[in-house]
Design an enzyme around this catalytic site. Structure first.
Site, PDB file in Angstrom:
ATOM      1  N   TRP A 159       1.110  -1.001  -0.080  1.00 60.22           N
ATOM      2  CA  TRP A 159       0.073  -0.138  -0.155  1.00 60.22           C
ATOM      3  C   TRP A 159       0.692   1.395  -0.035  1.00 60.22           C
ATOM      4  CZ3 TRP A 159       1.879   2.214   4.013  1.00 60.22           C
ATOM      5  CH2 TRP A 159       2.785   1.255   5.059  1.00 60.22           C
ATOM      6  N   ASN A 160       2.323   1.100   0.262  1.00 63.11           N
ATOM      7  CA  ASN A 160       2.595   2.361   0.591  1.00 63.11           C
ATOM      8  C   ASN A 160       3.496   3.070  -0.972  1.00 63.11           C
ATOM      9  OD1 ASN A 160       4.572   0.653  -0.247  1.00 63.11           O
ATOM     10  ND2 ASN A 160       6.029   1.440   0.628  1.00 63.11           N
ATOM     11  N   LYS A 183      -2.646  -8.793  -7.131  1.00 62.23           N
ATOM     12  CA  LYS A 183      -3.275  -9.145  -6.547  1.00 62.23           C
ATOM     13  C   LYS A 183      -2.962  -7.686  -5.298  1.00 62.23           C
ATOM     14  CE  LYS A 183      -4.648  -9.635  -1.948  1.00 62.23           C
ATOM     15  NZ  LYS A 183      -4.521  -8.085  -1.142  1.00 62.23           N
ATOM     16  N   GLY A 238       7.000  -6.018  -0.495  1.00 64.14           N
ATOM     17  CA  GLY A 238       6.266  -6.152   0.936  1.00 64.14           C
ATOM     18  C   GLY A 238       7.006  -6.500   1.881  1.00 64.14           C
ATOM     19  N   SER A 239       6.846  -7.112   3.065  1.00 65.63           N
ATOM     20  CA  SER A 239       7.712  -7.887   4.216  1.00 65.63           C
ATOM     21  C   SER A 239       8.749  -8.760   3.593  1.00 65.63           C
ATOM     22  CB  SER A 239       6.839  -7.280   5.432  1.00 65.63           C
ATOM     23  OG  SER A 239       5.931  -8.575   5.451  1.00 65.63           O
ATOM     24  N   GLU A 260      11.241  -8.106  -3.486  1.00 65.69           N
ATOM     25  CA  GLU A 260      11.623  -6.854  -3.409  1.00 65.69           C
ATOM     26  C   GLU A 260      10.952  -6.832  -1.777  1.00 65.69           C
ATOM     27  OE1 GLU A 260      13.222  -4.735  -4.636  1.00 65.69           O
ATOM     28  OE2 GLU A 260      13.153  -6.057  -7.028  1.00 65.69           O
ATOM     29  N   LEU A 261      11.750  -7.372  -0.592  1.00 64.03           N
ATOM     30  CA  LEU A 261      11.322  -7.121   0.968  1.00 64.03           C
ATOM     31  C   LEU A 261      11.678  -5.571   1.740  1.00 64.03           C
ATOM     32  CD1 LEU A 261      12.123 -11.128   1.083  1.00 64.03           C
ATOM     33  CD2 LEU A 261      10.361  -9.646   0.423  1.00 64.03           C
ATOM     34  N   CYS A 294      10.442   1.329   2.016  1.00 59.42           N
ATOM     35  CA  CYS A 294      11.777   0.280   2.296  1.00 59.42           C
ATOM     36  C   CYS A 294      12.875   0.795   1.754  1.00 59.42           C
ATOM     37  CB  CYS A 294      10.926  -0.628   1.696  1.00 59.42           C
ATOM     38  SG  CYS A 294      11.239   0.174  -0.948  1.00 59.42           S
ATOM     39  N   GLU A 392      12.534  -2.349  11.134  1.00 61.45           N
ATOM     40  CA  GLU A 392      12.436  -0.864  10.343  1.00 61.45           C
ATOM     41  C   GLU A 392      10.890  -0.620  10.862  1.00 61.45           C
ATOM     42  OE1 GLU A 392      10.126  -2.577   6.851  1.00 61.45           O
ATOM     43  OE2 GLU A 392      11.106  -1.300   5.899  1.00 61.45           O
TER      44      GLU A 392
HETATM   45  P1  NAD Z   1       2.623  -7.023   4.312  1.00 63.26           P
HETATM   46  O1  NAD Z   1       3.897  -8.122   3.971  1.00 63.26           O
HETATM   47  O2  NAD Z   1       2.299  -6.943   5.321  1.00 63.26           O
HETATM   48  O3  NAD Z   1       2.180  -6.507   2.591  1.00 63.26           O
HETATM   49  C1  NAD Z   1       2.035  -6.781   1.620  1.00 63.26           C
HETATM   50  C2  NAD Z   1       1.670  -6.930   0.699  1.00 63.26           C
HETATM   51  O4  NAD Z   1       1.253  -8.432   0.506  1.00 63.26           O
HETATM   52  C3  NAD Z   1      -0.502  -6.548   0.403  1.00 63.26           C
HETATM   53  O5  NAD Z   1      -0.683  -6.707   0.028  1.00 63.26           O
HETATM   54  C4  NAD Z   1      -0.538  -7.884   1.530  1.00 63.26           C
HETATM   55  O6  NAD Z   1      -1.899  -7.686   1.672  1.00 63.26           O
HETATM   56  C5  NAD Z   1      -0.183  -9.425   0.912  1.00 63.26           C
HETATM   57  N1  NAD Z   1       0.159 -10.078   1.500  1.00 63.26           N
HETATM   58  C6  NAD Z   1       0.356  -9.402   3.042  1.00 63.26           C
HETATM   59  N2  NAD Z   1       0.214 -10.963   3.419  1.00 63.26           N
HETATM   60  C7  NAD Z   1       0.079 -12.273   2.529  1.00 63.26           C
HETATM   61  C8  NAD Z   1       0.137 -14.008   2.531  1.00 63.26           C
HETATM   62  N3  NAD Z   1       0.081 -14.094   3.243  1.00 63.26           N
HETATM   63  N4  NAD Z   1      -0.304 -13.625   0.586  1.00 63.26           N
HETATM   64  C9  NAD Z   1      -0.016 -12.647  -0.495  1.00 63.26           C
HETATM   65  N5  NAD Z   1       0.463 -11.705  -0.282  1.00 63.26           N
HETATM   66  C10 NAD Z   1      -0.181 -10.901   1.452  1.00 63.26           C
HETATM   67  O7  NAD Z   1       3.923  -5.635   4.689  1.00 63.26           O
HETATM   68  P2  NAD Z   1       3.140  -3.829   4.387  1.00 63.26           P
HETATM   69  O8  NAD Z   1       3.486  -4.146   6.280  1.00 63.26           O
HETATM   70  O9  NAD Z   1       1.277  -4.059   3.843  1.00 63.26           O
HETATM   71  O10 NAD Z   1       4.064  -3.202   4.172  1.00 63.26           O
HETATM   72  C11 NAD Z   1       5.370  -2.843   4.273  1.00 63.26           C
HETATM   73  C12 NAD Z   1       6.662  -3.960   4.293  1.00 63.26           C
HETATM   74  O11 NAD Z   1       6.623  -3.742   2.823  1.00 63.26           O
HETATM   75  C13 NAD Z   1       8.007  -2.972   4.790  1.00 63.26           C
HETATM   76  O12 NAD Z   1       8.285  -3.609   5.288  1.00 63.26           O
HETATM   77  C14 NAD Z   1       8.456  -2.568   3.969  1.00 63.26           C
HETATM   78  O13 NAD Z   1      10.175  -2.301   3.770  1.00 63.26           O
HETATM   79  C15 NAD Z   1       8.168  -3.121   2.274  1.00 63.26           C
HETATM   80  N6  NAD Z   1       7.947  -2.869   1.131  1.00 63.26           N
HETATM   81  C16 NAD Z   1       9.596  -3.819   0.850  1.00 63.26           C
HETATM   82  C17 NAD Z   1       9.354  -2.336  -0.896  1.00 63.26           C
HETATM   83  C18 NAD Z   1      10.776  -3.266  -2.014  1.00 63.26           C
HETATM   84  O14 NAD Z   1      11.068  -2.395  -2.605  1.00 63.26           O
HETATM   85  N7  NAD Z   1      11.821  -3.846  -1.148  1.00 63.26           N
HETATM   86  C19 NAD Z   1       8.570  -1.371  -1.118  1.00 63.26           C
HETATM   87  C20 NAD Z   1       7.884  -0.976  -0.654  1.00 63.26           C
HETATM   88  C21 NAD Z   1       7.693  -1.540   0.880  1.00 63.26           C
END
Ligand code: NAD
Length: 489
Positions: A159-160, A183, A238-239, A260-261, A294, A392
């Site tokens: 979402w960021n 998704k 995501g995370s 990309e975490l 991130c 983080e």
């Molecule tokens: P998150 O991992 O909880 O969620 C990210 C996305 O994944 C969301 O759309 C969420 O709905 C989905 N998701 C969650 N659990 C899932 C599952 N079991 N199966 C499939 N999809 C799932 O992360 P967040 O807290 O929403 O976002 C912030 C994190 O993302 C931070 O750690 C940040 O560093 C990271 N991030 C990384 C980058 C990068 O390019 N490396 C960019 C932006 C954010």
């Protein structure tokens, strides 16, 4: 105040984009999306389940043969038209971003342009999927390679950056000749669905781009995208925790993956730096999107000779910030995405305070503004035992750590298990090379706090994942190399 779109038809409620059509969830279920600034309802979006998502995967599979056989030039023209649609509708895309994500409208406009730039960039890469001609070691053989699309891709984004995280994946996938099921994040589905509407207007063929939304069913959709044999590639941003889960789930079907975490970026300021430039760079890197990127600086290391001066100048800059609703043109920083994010930030601040950190500004929630606001915060006298040193924060908190020597700071910087971005400020050319090469990260900013550019490879090492987005390498994530050997020549 309810934000207004110039083109209200870009706000797609209760429907997802599947096979070129707008579809509700078969169950009829929807989930609510609230403005993180005001808490008010933005709208409702379909709660897709695995059945609904199967239909999207089938549509992407059906669209693949015809789409992959188009020339790169034809796909380039489609991407270019999508870019033109994004540019023509940039104000509305920015409005949707601020509405559901909360970031200041000026930042949202910047994101809309950055997001569109991936369509432009990859429209230029699409016609250049060159292979090799390889001198064979077997007499009479001729060997050459082709770069072919990997197939149907499952894309999962956070979402960021509600627009840019999607375009950074979809644009190279389409350039390579892949079709996708994306998704979208439950927090920010409407920006994603508006992008789908613009794809439709740009004439992207039915089934090539499918966008599904869910909140509660996110994990089951993730499970489907990672285990489906039809999907040959998953790209996730995501995370780290969710990235590891998706990687495990993908093992049985041996998918190609890009992850990309999370990051925990070190930002180092050496005694020989241009101090004002370093302060400006650290402010930009730390507080962009209220610290929710991130690549945001998470640990700011300042050499002891300039430490006090840096703390003072940095704190002074933060005094000039104004926090509030993203649509208010006078504000510099918006809300965090939800109250869980506020709790995490608060925990990090209290932890640092308890262990001897001194808050020079901020440090509190802002309940008068709403439940998702936290003051931009600066903490000095940070030590490696504090949570911010290893986790983080993903919020508007700058922890300033003093250090003595280059060796010591490089060691501390590299102690994190993640390695996405790292930054440092120095005017010593030898040190610039030494430290840039020594940092264990995927991207280094030297004398700058902003490194994102569609032309630059974006991605991490260690627990920040693997794969590169943007640049000429971005398209390779969506290609496989086929080797063709002609015998008896
Ligand atoms: P998150 O991992 O909880 O969620 C990210 C996305 O994944 C969301 O759309 C969420 O709905 C989905 N998701 C969650 N659990 C899932 C599952 N079991 N199966 C499939 N999809 C799932 O992360 P967040 O807290 O929403 O976002 C912030 C994190 O993302 C931070 O750690 C940040 O560093 C990271 N991030 C990384 C980058 C990068 O390019 N490396 C960019 C932006 C954010």
């Amino acid at each position: 105040m309810v934000p207004k779109l110039k083109d209200p038809s870009l706000l797609k409620q209760n429907v997802c984009y599947v096979n070129g059509e707008w579809k509700p969830a078969k169950s009829g279920k929807t989930f609510k999306v609230n403005d993180p600034g005001t808490g008010e309802l933005v709208g409702t979006s379909p709660e897709f389940n695995t059945d609904d998502t199967e239909a999207a995967i089938a549509a992407a599979a059906a669209a693949l043969p015809s789409f992959r056989s188009k020339t790169g030039r034809e796909r380039a023209r489609m991407l270019r038209r999508w870019y033109d649609e994004m540019t023509a509708n940039a104000d509305d895309i920015a409005t949707l971003i601020t509405w559901e994500n909360g970031k200041p409208i000026a930042d949202a406009r910047g994101e809309a342009a950055y997001a569109a730039s991936f369509f432009e960039w990859f429209s230029e890469e699409a016609p250049r999927a060159y292979g090799d001609t390889i001198p064979a070691t077997v007499p009479g053989n001729r060997v050459f390679t082709r770069r072919e699309p990997v197939g149907v891709c499952g894309l999962i984004t956070p979402w960021n950056f509600p627009a840019a995280m999607i375009t950074r994946k979809v644009a190279p996938a389409l350039a390579a000749g892949c079709t996708v099921v994306c998704k979208a994040p439950g927090e920010t589905p409407f920006t994603a669905l508006a992008l789908a509407e613009l794809a439709h207007r740009a004439g992207i063929p039915a089934g090539v781009v499918n966008i599904v939304t869910a909140m509660e069913n996110t994990a089951e959709i993730g499970q489907l995208l990672t285990t489906s044999e039809t999907i040959r590639k998953v790209s996730f941003t995501g995370s780290t925790a969710v990235g590891k889960l998706l990687m495990k789930q993908s093992a049985d079907s041996l998918k190609k993956l890009s992850l990309e975490l999370g990051g925990n970026a070190p930002f180092i300021v050496f005694d020989d730096a241009d101090l004002d430039a370093a302060v400006a760079g650290a402010i930009a890197s730390k507080f962009r999107s209220s610290g929710q990127t991130c690549v945001c600086a998470n640990r700011i290391y300042v050499q002891s000779g300039i430490y006090d001066q840096f703390v003072e100048k940095f704190t002074d800059k933060v005094k000039g910030f104004k926090v509030g609703n993203g649509f208010d043109d006078s504000i510099t920083h918006g809300p965090l995405i939800h109250d869980r994010a506020v709790s995490k930030v608060d925990q990090h601040v209290r932890d640092a305070e308890k262990k001897g950190g001194k808050i020079t500004i901020g440090g509190q929630t802002l309940p008068d503004l709403g439940s998702n606001f936290f003051q931009p915060t600066v903490i000095r006298d940070m030590t490696p035992e504090m949570a911010i040193a290893s986790e983080e924060t993903f919020g508007p908190v700058a922890g300033l750590f003093p250090f003595e020597t280059e060796d010591e700071v490089v060691k501390m910087a590299n102690q994190a298990d993640v390695g996405l971005a790292g930054y440092f400020f120095s005017r010593d050319l030898e040190r610039v090379y030494r430290v840039a090469e020594a940092l264990d990260v995927g991207m280094v900013g030297v004398n700058t706090g902003i490194i994102s550019d569609p032309a630059s490879p974006f991605g991490g090492v260690k627990h920040s994942g693997f794969g590169r987005e943007g640049s000429r390498y971005g398209i390779e994530e969506y290609q496989v190399i086929k080797t063709i050997t002609l015998g008896g020549m």
